[in-house]
Design a protein around this motif. Structure first.
Motif, PDB file in Angstrom:
ATOM      1  N   ARG A  74      46.655  45.214  36.705  1.00 12.63           N
ATOM      2  CA  ARG A  74      47.830  45.883  36.129  1.00 12.63           C
ATOM      3  C   ARG A  74      48.666  44.887  35.334  1.00 12.63           C
ATOM      4  NH1 ARG A  74      47.838  48.588  41.113  1.00 12.63           N
ATOM      5  NH2 ARG A  74      49.469  47.250  41.950  1.00 12.63           N
ATOM      6  N   ALA A  75      48.859  43.701  35.880  1.00 14.52           N
ATOM      7  CA  ALA A  75      49.640  42.677  35.190  1.00 14.52           C
ATOM      8  C   ALA A  75      48.965  42.269  33.882  1.00 14.52           C
ATOM      9  CB  ALA A  75      49.840  41.465  36.095  1.00 14.52           C
ATOM     10  N   ILE A  86      39.626  36.850  34.437  1.00 15.01           N
ATOM     11  CA  ILE A  86      41.045  36.489  34.472  1.00 15.01           C
ATOM     12  C   ILE A  86      41.650  36.836  35.830  1.00 15.01           C
ATOM     13  CG2 ILE A  86      43.321  36.997  33.505  1.00 15.01           C
ATOM     14  CD1 ILE A  86      41.809  37.542  30.802  1.00 15.01           C
ATOM     15  N   SER A  87      41.394  38.053  36.301  1.00 13.81           N
ATOM     16  CA  SER A  87      42.034  38.496  37.540  1.00 13.81           C
ATOM     17  C   SER A  87      41.492  37.791  38.778  1.00 13.81           C
ATOM     18  CB  SER A  87      41.916  40.017  37.703  1.00 13.81           C
ATOM     19  OG  SER A  87      40.586  40.386  37.940  1.00 13.81           O
ATOM     20  N   GLU A  88      40.223  37.367  38.726  1.00 21.21           N
ATOM     21  CA  GLU A  88      39.632  36.684  39.877  1.00 21.21           C
ATOM     22  C   GLU A  88      39.786  35.171  39.804  1.00 21.21           C
ATOM     23  OE1 GLU A  88      35.602  38.041  40.075  1.00 21.21           O
ATOM     24  OE2 GLU A  88      36.191  40.040  40.750  1.00 21.21           O
ATOM     25  N   GLY A  89      40.290  34.677  38.700  1.00 22.90           N
ATOM     26  CA  GLY A  89      40.503  33.243  38.574  1.00 22.90           C
ATOM     27  C   GLY A  89      39.310  32.486  38.050  1.00 22.90           C
ATOM     28  N   GLY A  90      38.223  33.159  37.715  1.00 17.99           N
ATOM     29  CA  GLY A  90      37.060  32.488  37.132  1.00 17.99           C
ATOM     30  C   GLY A  90      36.290  31.663  38.123  1.00 17.99           C
ATOM     31  N   SER A  91      35.247  31.000  37.638  1.00 13.53           N
ATOM     32  CA  SER A  91      34.381  30.225  38.511  1.00 13.53           C
ATOM     33  C   SER A  91      34.572  28.725  38.349  1.00 13.53           C
ATOM     34  CB  SER A  91      32.912  30.580  38.217  1.00 13.53           C
ATOM     35  OG  SER A  91      32.616  30.275  36.866  1.00 13.53           O
ATOM     36  N   ASP A  92      35.427  28.326  37.398  1.00 13.35           N
ATOM     37  CA  ASP A  92      35.630  26.892  37.196  1.00 13.35           C
ATOM     38  C   ASP A  92      36.902  26.434  37.888  1.00 13.35           C
ATOM     39  OD1 ASP A  92      37.220  28.299  35.425  1.00 13.35           O
ATOM     40  OD2 ASP A  92      37.182  26.728  33.916  1.00 13.35           O
ATOM     41  N   SER A  93      36.898  25.211  38.321  1.00 11.13           N
ATOM     42  CA  SER A  93      38.025  24.711  39.101  1.00 11.13           C
ATOM     43  C   SER A  93      39.251  24.404  38.254  1.00 11.13           C
ATOM     44  CB  SER A  93      37.606  23.453  39.873  1.00 11.13           C
ATOM     45  OG  SER A  93      37.159  22.461  38.959  1.00 11.13           O
ATOM     46  N   ASP A  94      39.067  24.117  36.982  1.00 12.97           N
ATOM     47  CA  ASP A  94      40.220  23.757  36.162  1.00 12.97           C
ATOM     48  C   ASP A  94      40.784  24.910  35.343  1.00 12.97           C
ATOM     49  OD1 ASP A  94      38.185  23.937  34.340  1.00 12.97           O
ATOM     50  OD2 ASP A  94      38.325  21.873  33.639  1.00 12.97           O
ATOM     51  N   GLU A 120      45.092  52.561  31.089  1.00  8.84           N
ATOM     52  CA  GLU A 120      44.270  52.688  32.298  1.00  8.84           C
ATOM     53  C   GLU A 120      44.389  51.437  33.166  1.00  8.84           C
ATOM     54  OE1 GLU A 120      40.300  53.438  30.914  1.00  8.84           O
ATOM     55  OE2 GLU A 120      40.840  55.393  30.066  1.00  8.84           O
ATOM     56  N   LEU A 121      44.435  50.282  32.536  1.00  6.75           N
ATOM     57  CA  LEU A 121      44.602  49.042  33.296  1.00  6.75           C
ATOM     58  C   LEU A 121      45.935  49.029  34.037  1.00  6.75           C
ATOM     59  CD1 LEU A 121      43.322  46.252  30.884  1.00  6.75           C
ATOM     60  CD2 LEU A 121      42.365  46.882  33.087  1.00  6.75           C
ATOM     61  N   CYS A 122      46.965  49.478  33.356  1.00  7.93           N
ATOM     62  CA  CYS A 122      48.296  49.483  33.977  1.00  7.93           C
ATOM     63  C   CYS A 122      48.379  50.478  35.132  1.00  7.93           C
ATOM     64  CB  CYS A 122      49.367  49.791  32.933  1.00  7.93           C
ATOM     65  SG  CYS A 122      49.569  48.468  31.726  1.00  7.93           S
ATOM     66  N   ASP A 123      47.539  51.509  35.107  1.00 12.92           N
ATOM     67  CA  ASP A 123      47.497  52.494  36.186  1.00 12.92           C
ATOM     68  C   ASP A 123      46.496  52.122  37.273  1.00 12.92           C
ATOM     69  OD1 ASP A 123      49.375  54.090  34.981  1.00 12.92           O
ATOM     70  OD2 ASP A 123      47.907  55.407  34.010  1.00 12.92           O
ATOM     71  N   ASN A 124      45.798  51.021  37.104  1.00 14.23           N
ATOM     72  CA  ASN A 124      44.731  50.605  38.004  1.00 14.23           C
ATOM     73  C   ASN A 124      45.231  50.458  39.437  1.00 14.23           C
ATOM     74  OD1 ASN A 124      42.962  48.670  39.465  1.00 14.23           O
ATOM     75  ND2 ASN A 124      41.829  48.739  37.555  1.00 14.23           N
ATOM     76  N   THR A 125      44.466  50.979  40.371  1.00 18.16           N
ATOM     77  CA  THR A 125      44.845  50.880  41.785  1.00 18.16           C
ATOM     78  C   THR A 125      44.057  49.802  42.522  1.00 18.16           C
ATOM     79  OG1 THR A 125      43.231  52.592  42.368  1.00 18.16           O
ATOM     80  CG2 THR A 125      45.495  53.313  41.904  1.00 18.16           C
ATOM     81  N   GLU A 126      43.195  49.079  41.787  1.00 18.90           N
ATOM     82  CA  GLU A 126      42.350  48.071  42.424  1.00 18.90           C
ATOM     83  C   GLU A 126      43.037  46.728  42.617  1.00 18.90           C
ATOM     84  OE1 GLU A 126      38.444  47.772  40.723  1.00 18.90           O
ATOM     85  OE2 GLU A 126      38.391  49.914  40.360  1.00 18.90           O
ATOM     86  N   GLY A 127      44.188  46.547  42.024  1.00 16.21           N
ATOM     87  CA  GLY A 127      44.851  45.272  42.224  1.00 16.21           C
ATOM     88  C   GLY A 127      45.967  45.027  41.233  1.00 16.21           C
ATOM     89  N   ASP A 128      46.940  44.272  41.709  1.00 15.88           N
ATOM     90  CA  ASP A 128      48.086  43.950  40.868  1.00 15.88           C
ATOM     91  C   ASP A 128      47.704  43.082  39.683  1.00 15.88           C
ATOM     92  OD1 ASP A 128      49.756  45.392  42.528  1.00 15.88           O
ATOM     93  OD2 ASP A 128      50.332  43.645  43.733  1.00 15.88           O
TER      94      ASP A 128
END
Length: 185
Positions: A161-162, A109-117, A150-158
């Protein structure tokens, strides 16, 4: 489910160990067939129904095997959809697998996946939602809230957290559990 119960009674746990990989293979084959590959040997609906039945009857036995297979990278639409099925069928024990199921979904979800659509991302989000609203029992909800916190406290990326905040919202919308103990004072 009666047929599966009879199969297990007649052939024991070996039937389960043989059946589950076949059902998971059928889901993957159906996904490949949808993308223009060879036709699937078992309809995806039948494979999904079979997987749900096996989990409902033998969840504690089959979940480790199922989860390890579903989280193998890369996450496909078929596997993400199967994770949603697993979550719904294994609601009383799904909390034991949060640490294995949520990370690959959230990464996709956070990386946008590998599919174009965005199909895999959408299905991954549906699966993550299915997991959080399937968790039952006080201990399961506490563990889930801890993971989401823990996800909401994550420092690896917005994005992570979102997604954590979004899943907390989905949990609040979809659970019958009392969440008052988690509310800020």
């Amino acid at each position: 489910s009666g047929a599966f119960a009879a199969l297990c009674q007649s052939f024991g746990q070996q039937a389960v160990r043989d059946l589950v990989p076949s059902l998971l293979d059928a889901l993957e084959e159906a996904s490949t067939a949808d993308e223009g590959g060879a036709s699937a040997t078992l309809a995806p609906e039948a494979a999904t129904h079979g997987l749900r039945t096996v989990i409902e009857l033998r969840g504690r036995i089959v979940m480790p095997m199922i989860v390890s297979r579903l989280v193998e990278p890369p996450l496909t639409a078929a596997r993400a959809g199967a994770i949603a099925t697993v979550a719904n069928a294994a609601s009383t024990i799904i909390h034991s697998y949060l640490g294995k199921l949520l990370p690959p979904l959230l990464k996709t979800i956070s990386e946008g996946g590998s599919d174009s659509d965005g199909v895999v991302v959408d299905i991954a989000r549906e699966a993550a939602t299915a997991i959080v609203i399937s968790v039952r029992g006080d201990d399961g909800v506490r563990l889930l809230m801890s993971r989401l916190g823990e996800l909401c406290d994550n420092t690896e990326g917005d994005n992570l957290r979102a997604e954590g905040a979004w899943l907390i919202g989905k949990l609040c919308e979809g659970t019958a559990s009392n969440l008052e103990e988690f509310a800020p004072s």
